[in-house]
Write a protein that holds these residues in place. Structure first.
Motif, PDB file in Angstrom:
ATOM      1  N   SER A  25       0.804  -1.219   0.000  1.00 57.92           N
ATOM      2  CA  SER A  25       0.000   0.000   0.000  1.00 57.92           C
ATOM      3  C   SER A  25       0.840   1.274   0.000  1.00 57.92           C
ATOM      4  O   SER A  25       0.288   2.367  -0.084  1.00 57.92           O
ATOM      5  CB  SER A  25      -0.915   0.008   1.230  1.00 57.92           C
ATOM      6  N   LEU A  26       2.145   1.152   0.086  1.00 60.51           N
ATOM      7  CA  LEU A  26       2.992   2.342   0.214  1.00 60.51           C
ATOM      8  C   LEU A  26       2.987   3.182  -1.060  1.00 60.51           C
ATOM      9  O   LEU A  26       2.845   4.411  -1.015  1.00 60.51           O
ATOM     10  CB  LEU A  26       4.414   1.929   0.581  1.00 60.51           C
ATOM     11  N   ILE A  27       3.133   2.538  -2.209  1.00 64.51           N
ATOM     12  CA  ILE A  27       3.174   3.281  -3.468  1.00 64.51           C
ATOM     13  C   ILE A  27       1.828   3.937  -3.788  1.00 64.51           C
ATOM     14  O   ILE A  27       1.785   5.129  -4.134  1.00 64.51           O
ATOM     15  CB  ILE A  27       3.636   2.365  -4.616  1.00 64.51           C
ATOM     16  N   PRO A  28       0.692   3.230  -3.681  1.00 62.61           N
ATOM     17  CA  PRO A  28      -0.590   3.940  -3.884  1.00 62.61           C
ATOM     18  C   PRO A  28      -0.796   5.085  -2.896  1.00 62.61           C
ATOM     19  O   PRO A  28      -1.350   6.131  -3.273  1.00 62.61           O
ATOM     20  CB  PRO A  28      -1.631   2.827  -3.670  1.00 62.61           C
TER      21      PRO A  28
ATOM     22  N   LEU B 162       1.541   6.945  -1.527  1.00 63.01           N
ATOM     23  CA  LEU B 162       2.414   8.045  -1.924  1.00 63.01           C
ATOM     24  C   LEU B 162       1.841   8.782  -3.133  1.00 63.01           C
ATOM     25  O   LEU B 162       1.876  10.020  -3.196  1.00 63.01           O
ATOM     26  CB  LEU B 162       3.822   7.521  -2.227  1.00 63.01           C
ATOM     27  N   ARG B 163       1.298   8.057  -4.105  1.00 65.52           N
ATOM     28  CA  ARG B 163       0.710   8.697  -5.282  1.00 65.52           C
ATOM     29  C   ARG B 163      -0.514   9.524  -4.894  1.00 65.52           C
ATOM     30  O   ARG B 163      -0.710  10.630  -5.410  1.00 65.52           O
ATOM     31  CB  ARG B 163       0.337   7.636  -6.309  1.00 65.52           C
ATOM     32  N   SER B 164      -1.331   8.998  -3.996  1.00 61.31           N
ATOM     33  CA  SER B 164      -2.503   9.763  -3.541  1.00 61.31           C
ATOM     34  C   SER B 164      -2.072  11.013  -2.802  1.00 61.31           C
ATOM     35  O   SER B 164      -2.656  12.096  -2.980  1.00 61.31           O
ATOM     36  CB  SER B 164      -3.379   8.886  -2.641  1.00 61.31           C
ATOM     37  N   TYR B 165      -1.054  10.903  -1.988  1.00 64.65           N
ATOM     38  CA  TYR B 165      -0.574  12.059  -1.233  1.00 64.65           C
ATOM     39  C   TYR B 165      -0.003  13.126  -2.169  1.00 64.65           C
ATOM     40  O   TYR B 165      -0.249  14.328  -1.983  1.00 64.65           O
ATOM     41  CB  TYR B 165       0.480  11.600  -0.231  1.00 64.65           C
ATOM     42  N   ASN B 166       0.742  12.687  -3.164  1.00 61.05           N
ATOM     43  CA  ASN B 166       1.294  13.645  -4.136  1.00 61.05           C
ATOM     44  C   ASN B 166       0.183  14.322  -4.936  1.00 61.05           C
ATOM     45  O   ASN B 166       0.264  15.524  -5.239  1.00 61.05           O
ATOM     46  CB  ASN B 166       2.264  12.933  -5.074  1.00 61.05           C
ATOM     47  N   PHE B 167      -0.843  13.556  -5.281  1.00 58.36           N
ATOM     48  CA  PHE B 167      -1.971  14.141  -6.035  1.00 58.36           C
ATOM     49  C   PHE B 167      -2.696  15.195  -5.208  1.00 58.36           C
ATOM     50  O   PHE B 167      -2.990  16.292  -5.691  1.00 58.36           O
ATOM     51  CB  PHE B 167      -2.935  13.014  -6.444  1.00 58.36           C
ATOM     52  N   ILE B 168      -2.969  14.878  -3.944  1.00 60.88           N
ATOM     53  CA  ILE B 168      -3.637  15.850  -3.069  1.00 60.88           C
ATOM     54  C   ILE B 168      -2.726  17.041  -2.799  1.00 60.88           C
ATOM     55  O   ILE B 168      -3.174  18.192  -2.742  1.00 60.88           O
ATOM     56  CB  ILE B 168      -4.054  15.173  -1.754  1.00 60.88           C
TER      57      ILE B 168
ATOM     58  N   VAL C  56       4.694  11.872   6.468  1.00 60.12           N
ATOM     59  CA  VAL C  56       5.127  10.800   7.369  1.00 60.12           C
ATOM     60  C   VAL C  56       4.096  10.574   8.457  1.00 60.12           C
ATOM     61  O   VAL C  56       3.757   9.432   8.797  1.00 60.12           O
ATOM     62  CB  VAL C  56       6.502  11.145   7.980  1.00 60.12           C
ATOM     63  N   TRP C  57       3.563  11.671   9.024  1.00 59.69           N
ATOM     64  CA  TRP C  57       2.565  11.528  10.088  1.00 59.69           C
ATOM     65  C   TRP C  57       1.303  10.840   9.579  1.00 59.69           C
ATOM     66  O   TRP C  57       0.764   9.942  10.239  1.00 59.69           O
ATOM     67  CB  TRP C  57       2.214  12.902  10.653  1.00 59.69           C
ATOM     68  N   LEU C  58       0.851  11.242   8.392  1.00 59.06           N
ATOM     69  CA  LEU C  58      -0.364  10.645   7.840  1.00 59.06           C
ATOM     70  C   LEU C  58      -0.150   9.167   7.495  1.00 59.06           C
ATOM     71  O   LEU C  58      -1.047   8.336   7.696  1.00 59.06           O
ATOM     72  CB  LEU C  58      -0.820  11.415   6.602  1.00 59.06           C
ATOM     73  N   ALA C  59       1.029   8.849   6.984  1.00 59.33           N
ATOM     74  CA  ALA C  59       1.309   7.453   6.625  1.00 59.33           C
ATOM     75  C   ALA C  59       1.337   6.565   7.865  1.00 59.33           C
ATOM     76  O   ALA C  59       0.730   5.487   7.899  1.00 59.33           O
ATOM     77  CB  ALA C  59       2.636   7.367   5.875  1.00 59.33           C
ATOM     78  N   HIS C  60       2.026   7.010   8.889  1.00 61.71           N
ATOM     79  CA  HIS C  60       2.073   6.227  10.123  1.00 61.71           C
ATOM     80  C   HIS C  60       0.696   6.140  10.785  1.00 61.71           C
ATOM     81  O   HIS C  60       0.363   5.118  11.396  1.00 61.71           O
ATOM     82  CB  HIS C  60       3.081   6.842  11.097  1.00 61.71           C
ATOM     83  N   MET C  61      -0.088   7.211  10.672  1.00 61.52           N
ATOM     84  CA  MET C  61      -1.437   7.161  11.218  1.00 61.52           C
ATOM     85  C   MET C  61      -2.272   6.122  10.480  1.00 61.52           C
ATOM     86  O   MET C  61      -2.996   5.325  11.088  1.00 61.52           O
ATOM     87  CB  MET C  61      -2.097   8.531  11.125  1.00 61.52           C
ATOM     88  N   GLY C  62      -2.158   6.101   9.152  1.00 63.39           N
ATOM     89  CA  GLY C  62      -2.934   5.143   8.377  1.00 63.39           C
ATOM     90  C   GLY C  62      -2.552   3.704   8.663  1.00 63.39           C
ATOM     91  O   GLY C  62      -3.419   2.823   8.766  1.00 63.39           O
ATOM     92  N   PHE C  63      -1.254   3.438   8.803  1.00 62.39           N
ATOM     93  CA  PHE C  63      -0.815   2.070   9.062  1.00 62.39           C
ATOM     94  C   PHE C  63      -1.032   1.653  10.511  1.00 62.39           C
ATOM     95  O   PHE C  63      -1.144   0.455  10.803  1.00 62.39           O
ATOM     96  CB  PHE C  63       0.666   1.917   8.709  1.00 62.39           C
ATOM     97  N   GLY C  64      -1.113   2.614  11.426  1.00 57.87           N
ATOM     98  CA  GLY C  64      -1.302   2.264  12.828  1.00 57.87           C
ATOM     99  C   GLY C  64      -2.741   2.217  13.278  1.00 57.87           C
ATOM    100  O   GLY C  64      -3.056   1.585  14.291  1.00 57.87           O
TER     101      GLY C  64
ATOM    102  N   VAL D 159      10.790   7.385   2.122  1.00 56.08           N
ATOM    103  CA  VAL D 159       9.859   7.641   1.020  1.00 56.08           C
ATOM    104  C   VAL D 159       9.277   9.045   1.107  1.00 56.08           C
ATOM    105  O   VAL D 159       9.215   9.778   0.113  1.00 56.08           O
ATOM    106  CB  VAL D 159       8.743   6.577   1.017  1.00 56.08           C
ATOM    107  N   PHE D 160       8.856   9.467   2.305  1.00 58.60           N
ATOM    108  CA  PHE D 160       8.148  10.735   2.452  1.00 58.60           C
ATOM    109  C   PHE D 160       9.064  11.901   2.824  1.00 58.60           C
ATOM    110  O   PHE D 160       8.647  13.052   2.714  1.00 58.60           O
ATOM    111  CB  PHE D 160       7.049  10.605   3.505  1.00 58.60           C
ATOM    112  N   LEU D 161      10.276  11.625   3.289  1.00 56.84           N
ATOM    113  CA  LEU D 161      11.207  12.705   3.617  1.00 56.84           C
ATOM    114  C   LEU D 161      12.384  12.779   2.655  1.00 56.84           C
ATOM    115  O   LEU D 161      13.003  13.830   2.515  1.00 56.84           O
ATOM    116  CB  LEU D 161      11.741  12.536   5.048  1.00 56.84           C
ATOM    117  N   GLY D 162      12.718  11.656   2.020  1.00 56.05           N
ATOM    118  CA  GLY D 162      13.838  11.646   1.095  1.00 56.05           C
ATOM    119  C   GLY D 162      15.173  11.606   1.814  1.00 56.05           C
ATOM    120  O   GLY D 162      15.271  11.240   2.992  1.00 56.05           O
ATOM    121  N   ASN D 163      16.216  11.995   1.105  1.00 54.00           N
ATOM    122  CA  ASN D 163      17.577  11.971   1.638  1.00 54.00           C
ATOM    123  C   ASN D 163      18.097  13.354   1.991  1.00 54.00           C
ATOM    124  O   ASN D 163      19.312  13.571   2.025  1.00 54.00           O
ATOM    125  CB  ASN D 163      18.535  11.317   0.620  1.00 54.00           C
TER     126      ASN D 163
END
Length: 380
Positions: free
Chosen positions: A220-223, A225-231, A245-253, A319-323
């Protein structure tokens, strides 16, 4: 009549199982800690279980040639000690070639090419003689030595002294604290609604929550990320940042949090809830003044698991913060520190213990609530 005090076989089996689990978790942790304080040369040739025994190592050193070497009886003489960095050991064999590193025994005079002689004593002192002047490069000495156990804090100094580690530590706290608090708040409201409120489709919501528990993060990570980029493109929010990052961890938790809290809140005495409703309390009042204080052990239990998972996460943060060095979390910084030196076990083990300091403090601070949250309802 005196009752028998003998314990049943099932009790002994439970105790043995618990002891076994403690041992299989403690041994790797102890090995990791011992490896983190061992000398890197010893760590590369022997396991942590040999940390208190003498290890045999094959090493090489290059003879330093001074501008004006000593002369004795018409011969040029070079002296020194093969051990470096104040290391000590017992040399057993030596040689002048990588093909024959153990050709001679320590203490014997080795006749080399070009009329060179070499002697290496057991304490590491060497003496090389030549009828001609030595080249400026110097000659290599291969030797086998028995090195006593050596422990050091250099591994931790190297990791803690790395550039940007403090900033990464703060970044990890910036990611972890909100990513732990937000799912708990949302899950608490949802759990109360699924436990004590009646509305159409309640059973389907509960089934959906249980189904989301088995969704792999990687799938579910790639979908996501694409949804987040679209929004983000619609509202003008950048694709990289802490919000993602906060939204992703919230969704998975959230699925696990809702499932655990719903089961806990549903087990609260019905009389308390009904009495509050008779007194005219609204659902929000019941949740805020009754359910939330009584559910604190369960909230603390999930907070421990969520904090540990987010603190040790690297995939979502990358993924959400990069390098970006300014937003790199602690796990990412330690990965950059290793770089291509993935075989440097001393860096890896020291980094592992540095990362578990904060989770250990959180766990020992909230463990009493964890036990209460897990055991509540087991005894009526």
């Amino acid at each position: 009549m005196v009752q028998s005090s003998k314990r049943s076989p099932l009790t002994w089996l439970v105790h043995a199982t618990v002891l076994f689990l403690v041992v299989i978790w403690t041994i790797p942790t102890a090995g990791l800690f011992i490896s983190s304080i061992r000398d890197k040369d010893q760590l590369s040739v022997s396991g942590w279980w040999t940390a208190l025994s003498t290890s045999e190592q094959r090493m090489v050193t290059r003879v330093t040639v001074p501008k004006k070497p000593l002369q004795e009886d018409g011969l040029y003489v070079l002296t020194g000690n093969v051990f470096e960095d104040n290391k000590q050991g017992i040399v057993t064999r030596f040689g002048d070639s990588s093909l024959r590193p153990s050709e001679f025994e320590s203490g014997k005079v080795a006749e080399l090419k070009r009329e060179l002689t070499l002697t290496v004593l057991a304490n590491g002192d060497y003496k090389m003689t030549s009828p001609k002047a030595f080249s400026s490069r110097g000659k290599r000495i291969f030797y086998t030595a028995e090195i006593p156990p050596r422990f050091t804090l250099d591994n931790y100094r190297e990791v803690l002294g790395s550039e940007g580690l403090g900033k990464s530590f703060l970044n990890s706290l910036t990611v972890t604290i909100p990513a732990t608090i937000i799912p708990i708040l949302v899950a608490a409201f949802a759990a109360y609604a699924l436990a004590w409120m009646q509305f159409p489709g309640k059973a389907l919501f509960i089934a959906a929550v249980v189904g989301l528990l088995v969704v792999p993060l990687q799938m579910s990570l790639i979908p996501l990320l694409r949804s987040y980029n679209f929004i983000g493109d619609i509202f003008g929010v950048g694709s990289k940042g802490y919000l993602g990052v906060w939204l992703a961890h919230m969704g998975f938790g959230l699925p696990l949090a809702i499932y655990l809290l719903r089961n806990y809140i549903a087990g609260l005495p019905r009389e308390i809830i009904e009495s509050a409703r008779v007194d005219g309390a609204t659902d929000f009042d019941i949740f805020r003044k009754i359910v939330l204080p009584l559910s604190f052990p369960a909230l603390a239990s999930f907070a421990i698991f969520q904090f540990l998972w987010v603190w040790n996460d690297l995939l979502i943060a990358m993924v959400f913060l990069g390098n970006n060095p300014d937003e790199l979390v602690l796990t990412g910084r330690l990965r950059e520190l290793l770089g291509s030196r993935g075989g440097n076990w001393e860096i890896l083990t020291a980094s592992a213990f540095i990362t578990i300091i904060v989770p250990l403090c959180v766990f020992f601070g909230l463990q009493r609530f964890l036990v209460r949250g897990l055991l509540t309802g087991s005894v009526k």
